[in-house]
Design a protein around this motif. Structure first.
Motif, mmCIF file in Angstrom:
data_model
loop_
_atom_site.group_PDB
_atom_site.id
_atom_site.type_symbol
_atom_site.label_atom_id
_atom_site.label_comp_id
_atom_site.label_asym_id
_atom_site.label_seq_id
_atom_site.Cartn_x
_atom_site.Cartn_y
_atom_site.Cartn_z
ATOM 1 N N ASN A 11 0.864 -1.181 0.000
ATOM 2 C CA ASN A 11 0.000 0.000 0.000
ATOM 3 C C ASN A 11 0.897 1.227 0.000
ATOM 4 O O ASN A 11 1.936 1.250 0.672
ATOM 5 C CB ASN A 11 -0.893 0.037 1.239
ATOM 6 N N THR A 12 0.502 2.244 -0.782
ATOM 7 C CA THR A 12 1.291 3.477 -0.833
ATOM 8 C C THR A 12 0.388 4.691 -0.674
ATOM 9 O O THR A 12 -0.815 4.619 -0.949
ATOM 10 C CB THR A 12 2.062 3.601 -2.167
ATOM 11 N N ASP A 13 0.966 5.788 -0.255
ATOM 12 C CA ASP A 13 0.206 7.040 -0.191
ATOM 13 C C ASP A 13 0.333 7.758 -1.532
ATOM 14 O O ASP A 13 0.960 7.253 -2.476
ATOM 15 C CB ASP A 13 0.668 7.906 0.987
ATOM 16 N N THR A 14 -0.242 8.949 -1.635
ATOM 17 C CA THR A 14 -0.225 9.691 -2.905
ATOM 18 C C THR A 14 1.182 10.094 -3.322
ATOM 19 O O THR A 14 1.427 10.358 -4.491
ATOM 20 C CB THR A 14 -1.115 10.940 -2.821
ATOM 21 N N GLY A 15 2.117 10.098 -2.403
ATOM 22 C CA GLY A 15 3.503 10.417 -2.724
ATOM 23 C C GLY A 15 4.318 9.198 -3.115
ATOM 24 O O GLY A 15 5.510 9.308 -3.396
ATOM 25 N N GLY A 16 3.705 8.004 -3.105
ATOM 26 C CA GLY A 16 4.408 6.785 -3.466
ATOM 27 C C GLY A 16 5.138 6.130 -2.306
ATOM 28 O O GLY A 16 5.867 5.162 -2.505
ATOM 29 N N ASN A 17 4.944 6.640 -1.080
ATOM 30 C CA ASN A 17 5.601 6.071 0.098
ATOM 31 C C ASN A 17 4.818 4.866 0.606
ATOM 32 O O ASN A 17 3.593 4.917 0.711
ATOM 33 C CB ASN A 17 5.706 7.127 1.201
ATOM 34 N N THR A 19 2.954 2.465 2.892
ATOM 35 C CA THR A 19 2.213 2.672 4.142
ATOM 36 C C THR A 19 1.806 1.354 4.790
ATOM 37 O O THR A 19 1.090 1.347 5.779
ATOM 38 C CB THR A 19 0.941 3.499 3.885
#
Length: 176
Positions: A11-17, A19
Motif C-alpha cells: 500500500n502506498t500514499d499519494t507520494g508513493g511512500n 504505508t
C-alpha cells in the motif's frame, strides 16, 4: 468453495511512500441443486460472495441452467445458463455489480466419440462473444474414459488469443 488471493501487495500514499501491505482476496461459498425434469436437466446454485480489497464487501447471488435431452436421434443438445444474478459488492460507498452473463449453446455429436459445441455469451455491460469447441472421447475399459478438448473464443482479455485445451476423465459415470 472457491478462493482467490492476489498475494501481498504494498500500500502506498499519494507520494508513493509505502504505508503497509494488504492481501486482496475473494471467497465464494456455493450450494447447488439439480434434477431431471421431463427429460431436461435443470440446476440452480446459490452463493455467498465476499471480496476484500482494502475494505471487505459481500453479497448473495445465484446461477441457473437448463440442458435439453438429446434431439435428432442423439445428435443435438441445447443449453442455457444465467450466472451471477443478485446483489452487488459495496466498497465504502460505491456498489459494483457481479459479472452477470447469459449463455446459450448447442452441442452436436458428429460421430460416436466426437462432440462439437458452440456458445453465444452475453455478459452484462460487455460485448457478446462466441465460443466453439470440440471433445474427442477415448474409452479406457468399460467404466473409464478420457476426453481430449480444444476450443476457441472471440473474447480477448489480457493479450490472450482465445485458444484453449484440456483433458477430462470419466470413472463409473462420474465425469470431470
Amino acid at each position: 468453495f472457491q478462493y482467490y488471493s492476489a498475494g501481498s501487495i504494498d500500500n502506498t500514499d499519494t507520494g508513493g511512500n509505502k504505508t503497509g501491505t494488504s492481501t486482496p482476496n475473494d471467497v465464494a461459498l456455493l450450494a447447488g441443486y439439480g434434477r431431471n425434469v421431463g427429460g431436461y436437466q435443470v440446476g440452480v446454485t446459490g452463493k455467498y460472495v465476499q471480496s476484500k480489497l482494502v475494505n471487505t464487501a459481500s453479497t448473495f447471488a445465484g446461477d441457473a441452467g437448463i440442458l435439453s435431452p438429446w434431439y435428432l436421434k442423439g445428435k443435438v443438445r441445447l443449453s442455457a445458463t444465467i450466472v451471477n444474478v443478485g446483489g452487488g459488492l459495496t466498497y465504502d460507498k460505491e456498489t459494483t455489480d457481479l459479472p452477470m452473463a447469459v449463455d446459450v449453446g448447442a452441442g452436436v455429436r458428429v460421430v460416436k466419440n466426437l462432440l462439437v459445441g458452440a456458445d453465444v455469451v452475453s455478459p452484462k455491460g460487455e460485448d457478446m462473444y462466441v465460443g466453439v469447441g470440440t471433445e474427442y472421447t477415448i474409452a479406457v475399459g468399460e467404466t473409464m474414459g478420457l476426453a481430449l478438448r480444444a476450443g476457441y473464443n472471440t473474447r480477448q482479455r489480457g493479450g490472450s488469443n482465445g485458444i484453449s485445451g484440456g483433458v477430462g476423465f470419466r470413472l463409473n459415470g462420474l465425469e470431470v
